[in-house]
Design a protein around this motif. Structure first.
Motif, PDB file in Angstrom:
ATOM      1  N   GLU A   7      41.616  29.279  34.094  1.00  7.98           N
ATOM      2  CA  GLU A   7      40.256  29.816  34.217  1.00  7.98           C
ATOM      3  C   GLU A   7      39.371  28.862  35.019  1.00  7.98           C
ATOM      4  O   GLU A   7      38.571  29.292  35.858  1.00  7.98           O
ATOM      5  N   ARG A   8      39.496  27.567  34.815  1.00  7.42           N
ATOM      6  CA  ARG A   8      38.713  26.573  35.539  1.00  7.42           C
ATOM      7  C   ARG A   8      39.042  26.639  37.037  1.00  7.42           C
ATOM      8  O   ARG A   8      38.151  26.610  37.887  1.00  7.42           O
ATOM      9  N   ASN A   9      40.319  26.768  37.366  1.00  2.92           N
ATOM     10  CA  ASN A   9      40.726  26.882  38.771  1.00  2.92           C
ATOM     11  C   ASN A   9      40.202  28.164  39.403  1.00  2.92           C
ATOM     12  O   ASN A   9      39.781  28.175  40.560  1.00  2.92           O
ATOM     13  N   ARG A  10      40.231  29.256  38.652  1.00  2.83           N
ATOM     14  CA  ARG A  10      39.722  30.530  39.153  1.00  2.83           C
ATOM     15  C   ARG A  10      38.228  30.430  39.458  1.00  2.83           C
ATOM     16  O   ARG A  10      37.754  30.868  40.503  1.00  2.83           O
ATOM     17  N   ARG A  11      37.448  29.834  38.546  1.00  2.00           N
ATOM     18  CA  ARG A  11      36.008  29.681  38.751  1.00  2.00           C
ATOM     19  C   ARG A  11      35.709  28.768  39.942  1.00  2.00           C
ATOM     20  O   ARG A  11      34.816  29.039  40.730  1.00  2.00           O
ATOM     21  N   ARG A  12      36.472  27.670  40.084  1.00  2.00           N
ATOM     22  CA  ARG A  12      36.293  26.765  41.212  1.00  2.00           C
ATOM     23  C   ARG A  12      36.564  27.498  42.518  1.00  2.00           C
ATOM     24  O   ARG A  12      35.806  27.401  43.490  1.00  2.00           O
ATOM     25  N   GLN A  13      37.627  28.296  42.541  1.00  2.00           N
ATOM     26  CA  GLN A  13      37.975  29.057  43.738  1.00  2.00           C
ATOM     27  C   GLN A  13      36.892  30.094  44.059  1.00  2.00           C
ATOM     28  O   GLN A  13      36.510  30.264  45.225  1.00  2.00           O
ATOM     29  N   MET A  14      36.384  30.787  43.036  1.00  2.00           N
ATOM     30  CA  MET A  14      35.295  31.760  43.246  1.00  2.00           C
ATOM     31  C   MET A  14      34.059  31.062  43.826  1.00  2.00           C
ATOM     32  O   MET A  14      33.430  31.561  44.761  1.00  2.00           O
ATOM     33  N   ASN A  15      33.695  29.904  43.257  1.00  2.00           N
ATOM     34  CA  ASN A  15      32.524  29.176  43.756  1.00  2.00           C
ATOM     35  C   ASN A  15      32.735  28.709  45.189  1.00  2.00           C
ATOM     36  O   ASN A  15      31.809  28.753  45.999  1.00  2.00           O
ATOM     37  N   ASP A  16      33.935  28.271  45.531  1.00  2.00           N
ATOM     38  CA  ASP A  16      34.235  27.868  46.910  1.00  2.00           C
ATOM     39  C   ASP A  16      34.086  29.050  47.862  1.00  2.00           C
ATOM     40  O   ASP A  16      33.506  28.920  48.947  1.00  2.00           O
ATOM     41  N   HIS A  17      34.611  30.202  47.457  1.00  2.00           N
ATOM     42  CA  HIS A  17      34.496  31.402  48.303  1.00  2.00           C
ATOM     43  C   HIS A  17      33.040  31.832  48.454  1.00  2.00           C
ATOM     44  O   HIS A  17      32.614  32.250  49.547  1.00  2.00           O
ATOM     45  N   LEU A  18      32.259  31.754  47.385  1.00  2.00           N
ATOM     46  CA  LEU A  18      30.844  32.110  47.464  1.00  2.00           C
ATOM     47  C   LEU A  18      30.087  31.157  48.395  1.00  2.00           C
ATOM     48  O   LEU A  18      29.199  31.581  49.136  1.00  2.00           O
ATOM     49  N   LYS A  19      30.438  29.878  48.372  1.00  2.00           N
ATOM     50  CA  LYS A  19      29.802  28.917  49.284  1.00  2.00           C
ATOM     51  C   LYS A  19      30.101  29.274  50.737  1.00  2.00           C
ATOM     52  O   LYS A  19      29.217  29.220  51.588  1.00  2.00           O
TER      53      LYS A  19
END
Length: 193
Positions: A7-19
């Motif tokens: 879940e932590r990796n998924r959220r980090r990836q989502m935040n990277d994509h949003l950036k």
């Protein structure tokens, strides 16, 4: 891998994509920094880019065939009293008429929606052109409510939402033609310089 790590990796990836999305989108499309605002702004930006692509493709098709000065449509006279009574479907925006006026200088699309008119123009960049369009609207008893400008290379897309004034007595076709003529006269002035 534990569920928490996944879940932590998924959220980090989502935040990277949003950036990345935020950096690729012009700042005026994104009002706030939250995820929903970023995604909503990106959607609006993509829709506008799709309209520019459609317009460029239609211009390309017209150049390969033969340009038509205007497309026929029924005459709709714009006046405040008639148009305000057309929009009583629980305040939904209903398009009740539209027309196009295309040329090698500019493509003009005019739609009436309630007591407002949506005007979209795609053309080459011409200095001072926007001021001429706004002056025309004021002369014809329209009030500019919203303006959006997008440009790519030497092509510009103007999207205007204008309110029909009380004294307005012009048809959609006349409005499209008059907007088109402001571009024609500006184009002539640029070529003579």
């Amino acid at each position: 891998m534990s569920h928490i790590t996944v879940e932590r990796n998924r959220r980090r990836q989502m935040n990277d994509h949003l950036k990345v999305l935020r950096t690729l989108t012009p700042c005026f499309y994104i009002k706030r920094g939250d995820q929903a605002s970023i995604i909503g702004g990106v959607i609006e930006f993509i829709k506008e880019l799709q309209q520019v692509v459609e317009a460029l493709e239609s211009k390309k098709r017209r150049k390969s065939i033969s340009p038509s000065p205007t497309s026929p449509s029924p005459t709709t006279v714009l006046n405040h009293h008639a148009s305000s009574s057309l929009n009583n479907n629980n305040n939904k925006q209903v398009i009740v008429g539209s027309t196009r006026c295309n040329s090698s200088v500019a493509d003009v699309q005019v739609k009436i929606s309630g007591s407002n008119v949506i005007v979209k123009v795609i053309s080459h960049k011409i200095p001072g052109q926007l001021a001429k369009i706004i002056t025309l609207f004021e002369t014809l008893s329209f009030q500019v409510l919203h303006l959006n400008i997008s440009s790519m290379d030497d092509t510009v897309l103007y999207q205007l939402l204008v309110q029909i004034g009380l004294e307005c007595q012009v048809s959609l076709e006349e409005l499209a033609t008059q907007v088109q003529q402001t571009f024609s006269s500006a184009s002539d002035a640029v070529t003579t310089i």
